[in-house]
Design an enzyme around this catalytic site. Structure first.
Site, PDB file in Angstrom:
ATOM      1  N   TYR A  24       0.721  -1.327  -0.127  1.00  0.00           N
ATOM      2  CA  TYR A  24      -0.115  -0.017  -0.045  1.00  0.00           C
ATOM      3  C   TYR A  24       0.886   1.363   0.088  1.00  0.00           C
ATOM      4  CZ  TYR A  24      -3.325   3.723   1.593  1.00  0.00           C
ATOM      5  OH  TYR A  24      -3.775   4.652   1.627  1.00  0.00           O
ATOM      6  N   SER A 106      -2.602  13.171   8.417  1.00  0.00           N
ATOM      7  CA  SER A 106      -3.666  12.898   7.312  1.00  0.00           C
ATOM      8  C   SER A 106      -5.058  12.957   7.924  1.00  0.00           C
ATOM      9  CB  SER A 106      -3.275  11.568   6.799  1.00  0.00           C
ATOM     10  OG  SER A 106      -4.212  11.230   6.105  1.00  0.00           O
ATOM     11  N   GLN A 127      -3.531  17.910   7.390  1.00  0.00           N
ATOM     12  CA  GLN A 127      -3.767  17.707   5.860  1.00  0.00           C
ATOM     13  C   GLN A 127      -5.331  17.408   5.680  1.00  0.00           C
ATOM     14  OE1 GLN A 127      -4.650  14.323   4.580  1.00  0.00           O
ATOM     15  NE2 GLN A 127      -5.045  15.017   2.433  1.00  0.00           N
ATOM     16  N   THR A 155      -4.926  19.137  -0.002  1.00  0.00           N
ATOM     17  CA  THR A 155      -4.708  18.144  -0.937  1.00  0.00           C
ATOM     18  C   THR A 155      -5.625  18.235  -2.184  1.00  0.00           C
ATOM     19  OG1 THR A 155      -3.611  16.595   0.418  1.00  0.00           O
ATOM     20  CG2 THR A 155      -4.092  15.745  -1.697  1.00  0.00           C
ATOM     21  N   LYS A 251      -1.532  21.341  -1.831  1.00  0.00           N
ATOM     22  CA  LYS A 251      -0.571  20.032  -2.274  1.00  0.00           C
ATOM     23  C   LYS A 251      -1.192  19.351  -3.450  1.00  0.00           C
ATOM     24  CE  LYS A 251       1.388  15.754  -0.096  1.00  0.00           C
ATOM     25  NZ  LYS A 251       0.930  14.751  -1.259  1.00  0.00           N
ATOM     26  N   HIS A 275       1.369  12.916  -5.984  1.00  0.00           N
ATOM     27  CA  HIS A 275       1.185  12.164  -4.904  1.00  0.00           C
ATOM     28  C   HIS A 275       2.151  10.841  -4.861  1.00  0.00           C
ATOM     29  CE1 HIS A 275      -2.492  12.072  -2.364  1.00  0.00           C
ATOM     30  NE2 HIS A 275      -2.469  11.065  -2.170  1.00  0.00           N
ATOM     31  N   ARG A 278       1.006   7.883  -7.142  1.00  0.00           N
ATOM     32  CA  ARG A 278      -0.294   7.091  -6.659  1.00  0.00           C
ATOM     33  C   ARG A 278      -1.559   7.427  -7.363  1.00  0.00           C
ATOM     34  NH1 ARG A 278       0.144   4.218  -2.248  1.00  0.00           N
ATOM     35  NH2 ARG A 278      -1.481   4.653  -1.311  1.00  0.00           N
TER      36      ARG A 278
END
Length: 381
Positions: A24, A106, A127, A155, A251, A275, A278
């Site tokens: 992951y 996060s 974030q 983000t 971001k 990212h 990703r």
């Protein structure tokens, strides 16, 4: 195993962490071309060695958004970080705090804001995604403010999730994922005890607090997929700018025009990022995207760069390409998965030592001294 460089933590994490969690973090989207280019494009940038300069007083520290950083890096937001070590976000935040750099929590962390913030002395960053559930966003911002978070990282490169084929093979998603994860736990007993048993609850802490019920790993991808908002525009960010008084960083910028829009919007910083490879496979690496963005907005807004940074030399390369600071994602996750807080602290020490060597041998005493002239223009050779 012996850890002599930060890259050794990747192998150590691969051994300790079950495949569904290792891949992951380790994997990217689609064929993972951008993931590979992020690393290779940085590796192929040559540093310009200069010698016989007095480098006895070398300083890696910077000031960013009013904060003093011991080195120009921030630990990036990583979802489900608490699945790599027991209450992993707390351990990573404490490591960053101890080494004098910020930690970014996060939106989809295992540990909630209210657990991480009191565990450290310096303010952490937070974030946030743009989500359809604006009530959750407002709740998260209020909680981040109450916890003393200093900087908001917004983000914007996830209006829709990228297709991560490797997750289907590893057990993070795909058929029989639950039983595959259980079987992997049996073959990784240390992780199963330290994280699987002692690290509970395995819920998305920030989301669960808002929803009033436990949102676990099995709900993770589904919740995100349902809540990502493909209609996002700069206008949607206006109410957040009004609500959040502190520094705000956008971001997911890869194009100079988007960087200019961020300046016009009034953002305090941007993160030049794909990212970590990703999201959209096939886009430019951050190292390739950074120079034209720096040409367009350097001095008007703080530029942070991530994606592909695997050592302290890469940090110097990013700074020479135009960044004011960097973010580390996979690098610290590998260290966290391998050795918890101690691993992250050691990884940061290694990066700093590598920066010292690179700065000494390129004759740059301070971070402000690092300019494009620190690189060799290979096209002219």
């Amino acid at each position: 195993m012996i850890i002599s460089s930060a890259s050794d933590y990747r192998e150590a994490a691969r051994r300790r962490v079950p495949p569904f969690m290792f891949h992951y973090a380790d994997g990217g989207s689609y064929a993972e071309q951008t993931l590979a280019r992020n690393v290779s494009d940085l590796e192929n940038i040559a540093l310009r060695q200069r010698v016989l300069k007095d480098m006895s007083e070398l300083d890696t520290s910077i000031e960013l958004f009013g904060e003093k950083l011991s080195m120009p890096t921030i630990l990036a937001p990583v979802g489900a970080c608490g699945m790599y070590a027991r209450r992993g976000e707390v351990q990573a935040a404490q490591a960053a705090d101890n080494k004098g750099v910020p930690f970014t929590l996060s939106t989809v962390s295992i540990c909630p804001i209210e657990e991480v913030a009191p565990a450290i002395k310096r303010p952490m960053w937070f974030q946030l995604y743009v989500l359809k559930d604006r009530g959750f966003m407002k709740n998260a911002l209020e909680r981040a403010k109450a916890a003393g978070c200093s900087t908001l990282v917004f983000t914007v490169d996830m209006p829709t999730p990228g297709a991560r084929y490797r997750d289907m093979h590893s057990g993070m998603s795909g058929p029989y994922k639950e039983i595959r994860r259980v079987l992997q736990g049996f073959t990784h007993p240390f992780w199963a005890y330290d994280v699987g048993i002692k690290g509970k609850p395995h819920t998305l802490g920030n989301v669960s607090t808002y929803m009033g019920r436990q949102i676990g790993l099995d709900d993770y991808i589904g919740w995100l997929t349902e809540n990502f908002d493909p209609s996002i525009s700069w206008k949607d960010l206006e109410w957040i700018r009004e609500f959040w008084e502190g520094p705000m960083v956008i971001k997911g910028i890869l194009d100079p025009e988007d960087a200019k829009d961020a300046v016009r919007f009034g953002a305090d910083g941007i993160v030049v990022s794909n990212h970590g490879g990703r999201q959209l496979d096939g886009v430019l690496s951050s190292a390739r995207a950074l120079p034209p963005i720096a040409d367009a907005v350097k001095g008007d807004i703080k530029i942070i760069a991530d994606s592909g940074i695997r050592n302290g030399l890469d940090i110097v390369r990013m700074l020479a390409l135009g960044a004011d600071a960097t973010m580390l994602g996979r690098a610290f996750v590998y260290a966290l998965g391998a050795a918890g807080r101690q691993g992250v602290e050691n990884m940061l020490d290694i990066f700093k030592k590598e920066m010292h060597v690179a700065m000494t041998l390129t004759s740059n005493r301070t971070i402000a001294d690092i300019k494009p002239e620190a690189l060799v223009d290979l096209s002219k050779l």
